[in-house]
Design an enzyme around this catalytic site. Sequence first.
Site, PDB file in Angstrom:
ATOM      1  N   CYS A   1       3.284   2.982   2.354  1.00 26.92           N
ATOM      2  CA  CYS A   1       2.790   4.363   2.388  1.00 26.92           C
ATOM      3  C   CYS A   1       2.748   4.903   3.819  1.00 26.92           C
ATOM      4  O   CYS A   1       2.065   4.350   4.693  1.00 26.92           O
ATOM      5  CB  CYS A   1       1.403   4.430   1.755  1.00 26.92           C
ATOM      6  SG  CYS A   1       0.534   5.977   2.053  1.00 26.92           S
ATOM      7  N   GLY A   2       3.459   5.988   4.068  1.00 23.53           N
ATOM      8  CA  GLY A   2       3.506   6.583   5.403  1.00 23.53           C
ATOM      9  C   GLY A   2       2.156   7.074   5.872  1.00 23.53           C
ATOM     10  O   GLY A   2       1.809   6.976   7.060  1.00 23.53           O
ATOM     11  N   HIS A   3       1.335   7.627   4.953  1.00 21.06           N
ATOM     12  CA  HIS A   3       0.007   8.112   5.331  1.00 21.06           C
ATOM     13  C   HIS A   3      -0.913   6.949   5.712  1.00 21.06           C
ATOM     14  O   HIS A   3      -1.740   7.078   6.620  1.00 21.06           O
ATOM     15  CB  HIS A   3      -0.598   8.914   4.177  1.00 21.06           C
ATOM     16  CG  HIS A   3       0.195  10.129   3.804  1.00 21.06           C
ATOM     17  ND1 HIS A   3       0.465  11.145   4.688  1.00 21.06           N
ATOM     18  CD2 HIS A   3       0.799  10.482   2.648  1.00 21.06           C
ATOM     19  CE1 HIS A   3       1.182  12.076   4.088  1.00 21.06           C
ATOM     20  NE2 HIS A   3       1.406  11.688   2.847  1.00 21.06           N
ATOM     21  N   CYS A   4      -0.761   5.830   5.017  1.00 18.26           N
ATOM     22  CA  CYS A   4      -1.549   4.638   5.364  1.00 18.26           C
ATOM     23  C   CYS A   4      -1.149   4.119   6.745  1.00 18.26           C
ATOM     24  O   CYS A   4      -2.000   3.692   7.538  1.00 18.26           O
ATOM     25  CB  CYS A   4      -1.341   3.542   4.316  1.00 18.26           C
ATOM     26  SG  CYS A   4      -1.800   4.013   2.636  1.00 18.26           S
TER      27      CYS A   4
END
Length: 571
Positions: free
Chosen positions: A118-121
């Site tokens: 996950c890029g946001h993570c």
Amino acid sequence: MAMKSVMILSVFLYLVCFSITIQSSKPEEDEDLTFLEQDEKNYAESSDSAHPYSHPRDYENYDDLEEDDDLSTYTDDDGSYSAPEVDETHVLILKESNFSEFLQKNRFVMVEFYAPWCGHCQALAPEYAEAAAELKDEEVVLAKIDATEETELAQKFDVQAFPTIYFFVDGIQKPYTGHRTKDSIVSWLKKKIGPILQNITTIEEAQSILASQDILVLGYLESLVASDSEELGAASKLEDDVSFYQTTSSDVAKLFHIDPLIKRPALAVIKKEAEKLSIFDGQFTKSTIADFVFENKLPLVTNLTQESARQVFENPIKKQLILFAASSDSEKFYPIFLEAAKTVKGKLLCVYVELDNEDVGKEVSEYFGVSGAFPKVIAYTGNDDARKFLLDGELTISSIKSFGENFLQDNLRPFYKSDPIPEKNDGDVKIVVGKNFDEIVLDESKDVLLEIYAPWCGHCQSLEPIYNKLGRHLRGIDSLVIAKMDGTTNEHPRAKPDGFPTLLFFPAGNKSFDPITCDTDRTVVAYYKFLKKHASIPFKLQKPASQQRTAASSDSTASYESSSNEVKDEL
């Protein structure tokens, strides 16, 4: 003998009539559509029966789509995942095996459920680690759980998106409501684990707080332990993102721009922005105080950036007043907009979109269909309703105030995006834009099938040849219109797409009701059967002439042979 001949003739006529009746009452689904099926046979063999939709970007998540994440930074040449280097010394890794026991031993625990891809993570990881390091000596632990490995835990806590962050107090969870930055996490947690209402007794404490806080609430009281203090403390529990303080010192009050001679209890919201001070003048109860803080805690105008987007989109105030202006115009028009914003404070969320901001300017202005001369001010009801209103005329403090008041009273007429009306529109599939929607789609004398598409949508591109064939086959039916509209550049209150493509059917003589969603297989035959079923005006599809002659000859021969055989049997 004559009687026998009459009986034979009667039987023959009965059988012929019966055969004709059977054919004329042939079910619609048995209609010979082979010529349509042959026209799309190759496509049908390779089509995707699941028909996934491509959903349009809405204003609230234009910068938060998971599929847009660039993961190239986190993958090796062979495509395997490679996490960026982050010092997570003070972040505890929890698993199913140690989760419950750890919550029992620690009163305050923040837990992030994440996915490695996950890029946001990945963007959160360094912020989360720095927050953990800063809070290492506090009574709180920051932990994380790989939801792709610990699936049962993720299901137990209803993790449906990444990252999902919970704060546990004595094993009881509540969602984290702050921003995904180190400072926000630290500030939010300190408020949760420390005294919610803090005392200020010295000038030194006051100066330190003023220097470190962007916004705060100060109660100027007669006593730090009386009923007024209890009401202020109760109000502070209703606000997660504002720090509450109280003092009895006149010197501290003066430093916070509160008149030391004011009648107590007094209260003020202090901010580091254009409107530095808001003085409370209501009844000193927790609910009234909380309402006052809510109305005054936000900036008068929020500059829309990727960083502030969440503050705008997650705000409980959904109605917005938005200024679109280039940075070169902001010196003149921003102060005007700021002054006008004071009259709608707490009622409308006032937002400034800088057109030359490369992250948000172009995309947001295109979403709203704002074009032509700038600057512009629009009112927006929020994504649930998605109505927009344009302020015509000169931008002045007076005109913006009046515009905002009329918006709140629902006295404005909405505007909708539209491409120019095409000069020629005689194709098999009619082109619909916002400006000719009523003329074409809402024509009561026509049954209309409308496709709402997006030029960039792969599913729309796959549908195009099928839809064009449908239009070609039905072109000669005057009561039926096959049409399409670019949903990214055109709008109409009667055509709201639920993703792209969306197909809506508007029956003739029934245009005041909601359209019928055409949710069927994406084949010419399926669309044809849908139209036959739902059209208000019956129609018959004409086969190609060569197929008509062949079919007529075959049907005639078969009918004659069948009737003759049946008569022979009777005889």
